[in-house]
Design a protein around this motif. Structure first.
Motif, PDB file in Angstrom:
ATOM      1  N   ARG A  24       0.703  -1.279  -0.109  1.00  0.00           N
ATOM      2  CA  ARG A  24       0.157   0.120  -0.035  1.00  0.00           C
ATOM      3  C   ARG A  24       0.900   1.323   0.024  1.00  0.00           C
ATOM      4  O   ARG A  24       0.687   2.183  -0.633  1.00  0.00           O
ATOM      5  CB  ARG A  24      -0.944  -0.070   1.226  1.00  0.00           C
ATOM      6  N   SER A  25       1.781   1.315   0.828  1.00  0.00           N
ATOM      7  CA  SER A  25       2.761   2.544   0.920  1.00  0.00           C
ATOM      8  C   SER A  25       3.383   2.709  -0.568  1.00  0.00           C
ATOM      9  O   SER A  25       3.681   3.917  -1.054  1.00  0.00           O
ATOM     10  CB  SER A  25       4.190   2.378   2.069  1.00  0.00           C
ATOM     11  N   LEU A  28       0.799   4.242  -2.855  1.00  0.00           N
ATOM     12  CA  LEU A  28       0.565   5.714  -2.463  1.00  0.00           C
ATOM     13  C   LEU A  28       1.847   6.472  -3.050  1.00  0.00           C
ATOM     14  O   LEU A  28       1.469   7.806  -3.366  1.00  0.00           O
ATOM     15  CB  LEU A  28       0.273   5.831  -1.131  1.00  0.00           C
ATOM     16  N   GLU A 141       2.601   1.601   9.902  1.00  0.00           N
ATOM     17  CA  GLU A 141       2.584   2.181   8.510  1.00  0.00           C
ATOM     18  C   GLU A 141       1.292   2.157   7.849  1.00  0.00           C
ATOM     19  O   GLU A 141       0.973   3.201   7.123  1.00  0.00           O
ATOM     20  CB  GLU A 141       3.289   0.922   7.854  1.00  0.00           C
ATOM     21  N   GLN A 142       0.330   1.535   8.533  1.00  0.00           N
ATOM     22  CA  GLN A 142      -1.072   1.421   7.964  1.00  0.00           C
ATOM     23  C   GLN A 142      -1.768   2.749   8.157  1.00  0.00           C
ATOM     24  O   GLN A 142      -2.362   3.514   7.215  1.00  0.00           O
ATOM     25  CB  GLN A 142      -1.971   0.390   8.333  1.00  0.00           C
ATOM     26  N   ASP A 145      -0.324   5.406   6.082  1.00  0.00           N
ATOM     27  CA  ASP A 145      -0.883   5.293   4.606  1.00  0.00           C
ATOM     28  C   ASP A 145      -2.138   5.981   4.399  1.00  0.00           C
ATOM     29  O   ASP A 145      -2.395   6.500   3.505  1.00  0.00           O
ATOM     30  CB  ASP A 145      -1.098   3.659   4.436  1.00  0.00           C
TER      31      ASP A 145
END
Ligand code: AVJ
Ligand code: FE
Length: 441
Positions: A24-25, A28, A141-142, A145
């Protein structure tokens, strides 16, 4: 004692969660060019490349150095990515790692983490027990994100992200749900990856209340606007009215009026409002004013949690409205699978036993509560996650948004922000006390 077999299951689960967060990172930060990554899109947000390297730096600090006891990778950049040492507005002027340097740094840190994860035992210190430190880093991290997703929403320019639209309503949901008074267990002492502010579990007496069966929709919010809600001081708190005037608020953030109708600009694309969608990008003061106009109030944090977790048949508190099972795409609109909240009625599978819908996912919901530690709170593993924010003017938000990952969202999860903030994916639902004739019905 953890059996070796289950240690291996946990290692695999952690590796999978770390990988899911990293993809996901990566997404993005690969859909826009280098200039866009280095630029500050709003003074209250970091450049995307700061979030990216900060995620790697926290992973290095907690997992490589602390859990792994390994040599630092880049001790020289610790200060640059310390959120307390660097105010957001100053971050673009710092000598930040350039995008490829940041990507290389994250890859180096991650390979060390996967190396130390291989063979780790989860029965040591409290930091590693049940994989907590890894779970904390996955959630961190999420969370960044989701912050990066909000930065994308603030970015001006051609659309960079796309996703299928959320599901349509499957059932019709309206009105309020009565939640009987009872003792209720708030928070958790057992959920292994719950953060310090969700602990410990404790019992409170929650008097009977009513709560909206669904978040407030664009249609309902427009009725407040059409009734002159933004210009009527009666509905606003003192600080709310001051802010409404100083900031010139007239509609939720990202709404546009084209002369005929209201629409919103969402991730670089204009669309007319979808009326049955939960309203999003409102600040606490707007939520509070709407609730007053509607003759109601915002729920307290404890009321929200009881609506989300209380099982009326057993009196037990569960992890989610639907039970203890982790969210699937049928339960809730989470994880950036869609780039918008889903219309009310789209997730009947995710409803609570009392019939409260869409508590998890879609929009973070403002509550009337400030941020305090639960009785018996102990900061763990660092005071800067929660404790330093206690007792200020923050307001609590619950439930997660379409941009929240399932790993960073549960019935006990507590989020907070300043009451003026609305760049986050924030909406609300209303609650109220029973009227005299309704009590104990
Ligand atoms: C819990 C979402 C308010 O983003 O400021 C990220 C999470 N803490 N890095 C935030 C967090 C440290 C935090 N919120
Ligand atoms: Fe952070």
């Amino acid at each position: 004692m953890t059996a070796p077999g289950s240690d291996q299951d946990l290692r695999l689960r952690i590796a999978g969660e770390l990988e899911r967060a990293r993809s996901r990172s990566t997404l993005l930060t690969e859909v826009v060019d280098e200039t866009e990554l280095m630029r500050q899109h709003s003074p209250i947000m970091s450049p995307l490349v700061w979030d990216l390297a900060h995620v790697g730096n926290q992973e290095e600090l907690w997992l490589v150095r602390d859990v792994g006891g390994r040599e630092p990778v880049r001790r020289d950049i610790d200060d640059l990515y310390d959120a307390f040492k660097q105010p957001r507005k100053d971050r673009p002027a710092l000598p930040l790692l350039r995008p490829d340097e940041a990507r290389g740094y994250l890859t180096t840190v991650r390979s060390k983490v996967l190396d130390l994860l291989d063979g780790i035992r989860f029965d040591g210190s409290r930091l590693v027990a049940e994989g907590f430190a890894f779970g904390m880093i996955v959630q961190h991290e999420q969370q960044h994100d989701e912050t990066m997703l909000a930065t994308h929403q603030l970015r001006v320019g051609p659309a960079a992200l796309s996703a299928p639209p959320p599901p349509a309503a499957a059932v019709s949901v309206s009105g309020e749900v009565r939640v009987p008074g009872s003792r209720f267990t708030v928070g958790t002492s057992t959920d292994p990856w719950a953060l310090d502010n969700e602990r410990p579990a404790h019992v409170v007496d929650v008097p009977e209340f009513f709560i909206d069966a669904a978040p407030v929709t664009n249609r309902e919010y427009l009725a407040f606007m059409a009734d002159g809600g933004y210009d009527d001081e009666r509905w606003w708190s003192g600080p709310g009215w001051d802010h409404r005037r100083e900031a010139g608020l007239t509609a939720p953030l990202h709404w546009r009026h084209d002369g005929v109708e209201w629409g919103y600009v969402r991730f670089g694309r204009y669309a007319p409002l979808i009326m049955e969608e939960p309203v999003v990008h409102v600040c606490f003061y707007e939520a509070e004013a709407y609730a007053a106009w509607a003759g109601k109030r915002l729920p307290t944090e404890v009321e929200w949690e009881k609506a989300a977790r209380w099982d009326p048949s057993t009196g037990r508190s569960r992890r989610y409205p639907w039970g203890d099972a982790d969210p699937t795409p049928e339960h809730a609109n989470l994880g950036q699978r869609h780039l918008a909240p889903a219309p009310v009625g789209a997730y009947p599978t995710g409803a609570s036993p009392l019939g409260v819908h869409q508590l998890i996912g879609d929009v973070w919901e403002w509550t009337s509560s400030g941020f305090e530690g639960y009785p018996g709170f102990v900061a763990f593993p660092y005071q800067e996650y929660s404790e330093v924010f206690f007792g200020n003017s923050y307001r609590m938000l619950r439930g997660g948004s379409f941009g929240t990952d399932r790993s960073a969202c549960r019935g006990t999860f507590r989020n907070w922000d300043l009451p003026i903030r609305r760049q986050i994916f924030s909406g609300f639902r209303c609650a109220r006390d029973p009227r005299p004739e309704e009590t104990g019905a």
